[in-house]
Motif scaffolding. Structure first.
Motif, PDB file in Angstrom:
ATOM      1  N   THR A 145       1.014  -1.289  -0.134  1.00  0.00           N
ATOM      2  CA  THR A 145       0.064  -0.163  -0.123  1.00  0.00           C
ATOM      3  C   THR A 145       0.803   1.270  -0.074  1.00  0.00           C
ATOM      4  OG1 THR A 145      -1.716  -1.137   1.235  1.00  0.00           O
ATOM      5  CG2 THR A 145      -1.824   1.269   1.253  1.00  0.00           C
ATOM      6  N   PRO A 169      -4.164  -5.344  11.062  1.00  0.00           N
ATOM      7  CA  PRO A 169      -3.591  -4.605  10.004  1.00  0.00           C
ATOM      8  C   PRO A 169      -3.580  -3.239  10.518  1.00  0.00           C
ATOM      9  CG  PRO A 169      -5.270  -6.082   9.415  1.00  0.00           C
ATOM     10  CD  PRO A 169      -5.675  -5.941  10.814  1.00  0.00           C
ATOM     11  N   VAL A 170      -2.609  -2.665   9.627  1.00  0.00           N
ATOM     12  CA  VAL A 170      -2.475  -0.992   9.664  1.00  0.00           C
ATOM     13  C   VAL A 170      -2.963  -0.556   8.295  1.00  0.00           C
ATOM     14  CG1 VAL A 170      -0.537  -1.163  11.478  1.00  0.00           C
ATOM     15  CG2 VAL A 170      -0.137  -1.375   8.848  1.00  0.00           C
ATOM     16  N   ILE A 171      -3.482  -1.167   7.594  1.00  0.00           N
ATOM     17  CA  ILE A 171      -4.123  -0.480   6.444  1.00  0.00           C
ATOM     18  C   ILE A 171      -5.627  -1.093   6.329  1.00  0.00           C
ATOM     19  CG2 ILE A 171      -2.119  -0.052   5.230  1.00  0.00           C
ATOM     20  CD1 ILE A 171      -3.531  -2.759   3.350  1.00  0.00           C
ATOM     21  N   PRO A 172      -6.653  -0.668   5.770  1.00  0.00           N
ATOM     22  CA  PRO A 172      -7.936  -0.924   5.618  1.00  0.00           C
ATOM     23  C   PRO A 172      -8.029  -2.501   5.118  1.00  0.00           C
ATOM     24  CG  PRO A 172      -7.792   1.112   4.739  1.00  0.00           C
ATOM     25  CD  PRO A 172      -6.798   0.892   4.716  1.00  0.00           C
ATOM     26  N   CYS A 173      -8.964  -3.246   5.507  1.00  0.00           N
ATOM     27  CA  CYS A 173      -9.156  -4.671   4.901  1.00  0.00           C
ATOM     28  C   CYS A 173     -10.476  -5.022   5.061  1.00  0.00           C
ATOM     29  CB  CYS A 173      -8.280  -5.764   5.864  1.00  0.00           C
ATOM     30  SG  CYS A 173      -6.606  -5.850   5.769  1.00  0.00           S
TER      31      CYS A 173
END
Lengths: 343, 343
Positions: free
Chosen positions: B54, B100-104
């Protein structure tokens, strides 16, 4: 009164309906929200509504997300329109107290805290950036983004944000009698907290920054919805009442294009909210949907006309979408009645 | 050797690249997985890889998801191709140990447990249904679904599932020397557990049901990926090595269409895996990508040719997509080299 107050200058081929779910602990304050049978139960409404829209019934809990008087959740309307259109909405989890029972595009936020006690959304800037990432993903295939929300208690956080932006607006309510004084008292208390902190030399952040205003007194939905709308490349229509006006106002303050807003005539006709005047102040084009619930033949939906519920979880936008996708008013009303009767 | 082993009979207009992230606690067993600097660190690789794809770098932790010898994660390849194509993949969280550190797109599963101790994925049937819901959402706008995965230790759970299905297959490995004996011992232990339970009268479920086979010895990615592929209406291509053959085999057992599979020549050329023969057994059409890492000018990528890493997080599929979307072999190799050099 026409079903739609105007014809939009676009006809989507690949619309996506994204509904941002979130919580603010303000909904548990007695008298703030009618989006649930009791103040404690309001926090579960986004999870129950998303289950109802997806499956047509609620299996995970033994109660329904109705108002204390038994008025049906607006999720019934959204469900009816998704079934009519054969569409699957995308739920976005911006920060909930309870784990959803259906898949959500999760930005891994937290529920909004009581803004009287401290910052409501400490990670507002990060959640905005994650919302932007969601908007970038959706831009790849969709030509229209219909963006709804479900945040019990969210009109109060919207009021705090509108006031923080210096907009002398009011907000609507899921109650027949809008608890205006209670909401105003909460926003005044937030303002006092910030001023007291500043007097003590505690920097509250740049309170001219729209994302700092969300951080101080907003809710996670506002940060994520603003991020999604800011980065979506196609046409965006915000589906909701005064909470979506707060999203539009935040976008304007960030220097972004102000999207159109679609809501029901029940929000427009709430004299305590002044919806149309606020929309003019913000510069948002508005579409109103009038589904004629007074004569639809369901006592629960008829209560929307006397000012209960009024709107929620993109219900107005869902009916708008059905209409612009070519469904007739008769088909829409029939689908609504079938779904609400089976609920 | 051509870059692509064959030309697919479709050219997508609106592809979606979905990457299912998951964990199995088997990756912490020493010697099972090279997808991380140490066995304990392998569980974080899906989160770090998705961050790298990302943002182009890893900010949330101080280490990189490389192999113990320093060979770069295949996420670098996926990142390079997404940048080249201007695409944003969709990460699906099937069950991770870490947030997680990004949208999932989260189906709200749990990490797979050690199948020697008890059921690996107790909620396999439910996760499959949630995967189906994801597939229905994606069907609305995408005409091609490229479906990748990242599950450290996942070749061992894939082996247990292939054996459960009665397929006498082997699986590949991120190690140069595939720990075949260790994997076989784990699968044999799972089989013993089931037989012992049955002897004691504990019903193991219908072990002919593919979803029960995932429940007993699989991982959450398998349940979710099978659900997504089962309900996606357009063309599906599975992007990965032997784990994706397990997905294809499960789909066949469920009576669904068997999708094509795309992987790298480094998986094909793993003598311990027998990839091509297993694909024939399952009836899956395979595309092989040969990015020519021996001569690309990077020592870490060159180690893929001697059998380290080989594939992962949809890397082979990402190069396949770039090629069928019209990028030249030269553009692809240049993008790879630029990204891996900056990593």
């Amino acid at each position: 009164m026409p079903f739609l107050s105007g014809i939009p200058p676009f006809r989507p081929e690949r619309p996506v309906f994204a509904i941002v779910l979130g919580n603010t602990l303000l909904s548990t304050v007695p008298g703030i929200s009618a989006a649930g049978m009791s103040p404690e139960k309001t926090v579960l409404t986004p999870v129950l509504d998303s289950e109802l829209i997806t499956h047509g019934d609620i299996r995970s809990r033994k109660w329904k997300p109705n108002t204390p008087t038994g008025c049906p959740t607006p999720a019934v309307i959204t469900r009816a329109m998704m079934t009519l259109l054969g569409m699957v909405p995308l739920f976005v989890n911006s920060g909930l107290t309870t784990q959803p029972v259906i898949p959500c595009l999760d930005v891994y936020g937290e529920p909004g805290k009581d803004p009287r006690e401290g910052d409501a959304v400490p990670r507002a800037h990060e959640l905005y950036a994650r919302g932007e990432q969601v908007g970038r993903f959706l831009s790849q295939s969709a030509d229209l983004l219909l963006l709804g929300e479900c945040v019990p208690g969210g009109t109060t956080t919207a009021l705090c944000v509108l006031r923080g932006l210096g907009i002398p607006a009011s907000v609507s309510s899921s109650f027949v009698n809008n608890p205006v004084a209670l909401k105003e008292a909460i926003c005044a208390r937030v303002q006092e907290r910030i001023q007291a902190d500043e007097a003590k030399g505690i920097r509250a952040g740049n309170t001219k920054d729209p994302l700092d205003i969300i951080r101080i007194g907003g809710d996670p939905m506002l940060a994520v919805a603003v991020g999604i709308a800011a980065s979506f490349k196609g046409e965006t229509v915000l589906a909701g009442g005064t909470q979506m006006l707060a999203v539009a106002a935040l976008l304007r303050e960030l220097g972004k294009k102000v999207p159109s807003v679609v809501t029901t005539v029940y929000v427009r006709d709430d004299p305590s909210a002044g919806f149309a005047a606020t929309a003019v102040m913000i510069g948002a084009r508005v579409y109103y949907v009038d589904p004629g619930f007074a004569s639809i033949g369901h006592t629960g939906l008829a209560r929307y006309c006397v000012g209960e519920v009024k709107e929620g979880i993109g219900a107005g936008g869902a009916m708008f979408l059905a209409r612009i996708m070519g469904k007739s008013e008769e088909e829409i009303r029939e689908a609504l009645l079938t779904t609400v009767s089976g609920y």
